[in-house]
Design a protein around this motif. Sequence first.
Motif, short mmCIF file in Angstrom:
data_model
loop_
_atom_site.label_atom_id
_atom_site.label_comp_id
_atom_site.label_asym_id
_atom_site.label_seq_id
_atom_site.Cartn_x
_atom_site.Cartn_y
_atom_site.Cartn_z
N CYS A 273 49.57 -5.63 15.26
CA CYS A 273 48.63 -5.88 14.18
C CYS A 273 47.44 -4.94 14.30
CB CYS A 273 48.17 -7.33 14.23
SG CYS A 273 46.85 -7.71 13.07
N CYS A 276 44.30 -7.49 15.27
CA CYS A 276 44.22 -8.32 16.47
C CYS A 276 45.26 -7.96 17.51
CB CYS A 276 44.34 -9.79 16.10
SG CYS A 276 46.02 -10.27 15.66
N CYS A 293 49.39 -9.05 11.24
CA CYS A 293 50.10 -10.26 11.59
C CYS A 293 49.84 -11.28 10.50
CB CYS A 293 49.63 -10.79 12.94
SG CYS A 293 47.97 -11.44 12.87
ZN LIG Z 1 46.37 -9.88 13.50
#
Ligand SMILES: [Zn+2]
Length: 1088
Positions: A273, A276, A293
Amino acid sequence: MASKEDPLRDMQKCSINLKVEEDKKETVAQREREDSIDIRCTEFPDFSEEFRQIIKTGWLEKTPPKVGKYQRRWVQLDSEYLRYFQYIKEVYSRGMVSLESVNKVASVEDKQFELHCQSRIFQFRAKSTQERNDWVGCIEKILSDRKNSLEPRNLFFKNGSVNICFEGNLEMSPRTKVYTIISRDKLFLFRSHEEYFQGVGITDIDMRMANVRDGEKKRSFTLTTPYRAFSFVANSVSEKQKWCELLNECVSRSLSCDGVCESIWRVPSNRFCADCSSSMPEWASINLCVLLCEKCAGLHRSLGQNVSKVRSLKLDERVWTDDLIRVFLLLGNGKANQFWGANIPPSESLRANANSEQRLKHITAKYKNGKYRKYHILFGQQEALNRALCSAVQLADLLDTLSLLNCGADIKCNTGIPEFPSPLSLAKHSGQMVQVELLMQNLNSESFTPVVKDVSIRSHSGYLFKTGSSARPITDHKTKADFSQRWCCLGDGMFSYFKNEQSLNKCGGMKTSEIICLSVNSPGKHGYEHTFELYSEEGKVYLFGTDDGSIAKNWIRAIAMAVLPPALFDVCGTCDRLGRLRCTEGSHGIGWFCLSGFKLHALLEDNVQTIDLRKLVTLTLSDSSDSLVMVWRGGPLHLLADRRPHFVGWQTYIQQKSGAGDQLLSQQQLTDLGVPVTIDRCLDHITRYGLLLPGIYRKSGIHSHVTKLLERFQNDARSVTWCESEYSVEDVANTLKRFLREVKDGVLNGQENSNSWLRAAGLENRSEKINTYKILLSNLPDVNRETLRVLIHHLVCVQHLCDENQMTVRNLGIVFGPTLFQTDGTDVTPSQVMDELIQNYCSIFNVSESDLQRQLNMTSVILNKHKSQRSLSRTPSSTICAVYLEKKEEGADVLVQVAADMTVFKLVSVVLELKGIQQANEEFWSCYEILEKEGMERTLHYQERVLPLYFSLSCHCHLLIKRNQYIISIMRYLENKVNLSKSGPLRVCEVKSESSRNFHLRHCELSGNTFRLHKELQGSQCEREYPAKELKLYHGCRRKLHPPTPWGLMLIHDKQQWYLCCENEDELTEWTATFYSIQYNGDIWPSW
Ligand SMILES: [Zn+2]
């Protein structure tokens, strides 16, 4: 360090490959998609193994759950699970332990170690202490790397990223209960619900290779994979259906994802991602060019489409064109983050276990406010940024473009080049299709220069006025007194209303998922100027209103976005009505619709289709109004009523918008080309039958016919068909004129515009005049412009044949001037305009002289009776016919479009051509009418019309095309004949019923145009005589009659049938030849 370099190198490789392709294609302006690099893997990828990242494997001895002997197991450890198998090559494990559920791993005596789970201790024994220590070390490393808090529910799924579609108990034969979960593209099996909670499972089945089938018993079904079949028994039939449905869905979902995910994840930085760093991101923001994500994607979405357009790699497959995938390969998270995340301080970076609040804060700062971006060197200099954008889009560097776009360059800036006024057109011109894609995705995005709005579009609140809810459609006018003020709130999946802003107890509301329809009323329908209705799933209608147009607009948009799937967000902006409906074509029988003017946007499976309701082929409302069927270019669409009040409204809207005869030209029913159906049908008829008629358009038709035909057109133009004899050409010509004269605002779109044309006619300079006409033409609405074009084209054809029809340009001007301008004819200027439009057709309508000449020649060809099927293919009286080639077999039918005037000869050549059969010399193909029951066949004459014949066939008949064996001997026989007649004895049976099988020798005679049947062999008494041309002649042998010889003929006249038997083949040929020759005046075969 190594891990950082690899992605870079990969990407470089990737972009080198792409660059080579870019260079190659520069010479080819229109790139063929098939020629582009192979982005989607065609082979079946097995990358889950690759990504499972197996850390350690080996043989271990394991204690069974109950005390007993050690079992030898092949153990596999990855970052999420420990699995054990009976054999090395086994695909499905005997057991798997989620490492999330492991509290600790401990070395114990005798080369053993223990895995302490929540409820159970697994004991393993290695071959050596060293080996044991390796295992313990690996597992300990994973446990210490664990970042997430332990939520009991998610023990089995790493990162809590559960995506459970369905779960429940199943029986696995023989009589073993399993607890089963469908999650993403896998099916997980557990011994029990408790074990699932404890993080201990049996195995997982990759659904990409699976196949779901019904089992033998009612409640059973089977999941087959290349390695094993799993049989299950559900608790009930309905539960079984549910399982099968969801498993099938899971199979298709897992397959559909492979193309896009596999391609995009090929670049290593795309496997995490962008925000994150969670692994395997399945979402993307297609304008910001980052992969996300699920959790981050959700927060991106909350920023609104204008900031981040979120799409799923798995679910929105259609979005993923090759070019868009290329954008993500070239940029992807690596490069995009070089821009978006260039200045993230460690304290503000986002972790995979962050909560929603932290995520939203980070994502808003990163993308909406551009806090961490790498500022472009030209930042703040608008002119220079725009110029830089214009040159960037012509080159391959996407990162430069992304950076410019998000540092203030105006995507819609003027390039200063008249032919390519926008960056987008420049990119297209330079063949930079990837740049084009990036620009397209950013066209509607919010740029950074304006003040950033802070309100999330999906939550909305404010005062509205509301009436009491109703269980029926609201038809009566509501005055302001019927409304009361309410504080309305939209958010968290609810639409609620309160007495006032301070009130804590809500008066009512509904979940947004229960809103099945939003309908916007036309302004002024009720006391409040702007009103809209919400329809709930339980069948209630809510009416809301306000006097402020922008308040209404914002509410409608907010509700639309809360109710509709994201795929429709781009089209729901200004719609009249939206919601979901039951329909047979949609996924799970549900379709999502947005109605906006004439356009119906439909989301049936996973792509949005736009239907122009005016261009429907048919629209049928069932009598009981419980369904509506529309056929459009893309096929049929069946909407099903569900007895709730919203359906009536849909029906009314769709019917209204599908074109009405008493409206403006642009509101009529249209053909695919956008011409009113009425005009198209009339012109078609006149072109066919009227071009040579002297005085066409001057002669008057029968008044009552014209009125009737016009009424039919106004009522429902697309259903109007007529046969040639029903209306004369004059009737149709006058219907056309009356339509043009009476249609609201006329072809020229109103009095004011008409006057502009008349003024233009007064200009003295010819080229100035032509130019003014061109400008006026381009200012017309599309439908009007297209109508004028086909009309003038038609008149050019008419005057081209003025030697025969006497309609010169002047004559046509006199007739059509007042008709088009809707004047009484006292002013001659309208006629002058028409005159000039016809004379200057090519320059005004941008048609090349050679094209026009070709069209005129074609018209002549049609008129000279060389029936060119292609030019007549639009005929409404054509149909698709099924014929067979050589033999009637299942699936061997050939489908041919047959126009009203298609001959058998044409049909045969079309079918042979379709099937790629070349007629050899001495080979003759004919079409036969086959009577299946009787075993008889009739050779169709080559000039016979197919369509009337086809429609007259009974259900046991078909058309067959095959080689004609007899035609040569028939021709030879006829060659030397001077006087055509034949007489002699034949065995005759008059077929009256199944039982009459008596054959008598009778004297038969075929001469002149008459066939005579004598009572006796010798007798001169003629019993019956028929005109030969009225008889139908069939060949064959009707076994039921037990004919005395195999050379049989059948003659049919009305309902009378005679079966005639010849003595030998020659006799049969002679009779047949004589019949044919008399019936067709010697014209039996085209080439003879
Ligand atoms: Zn993420």
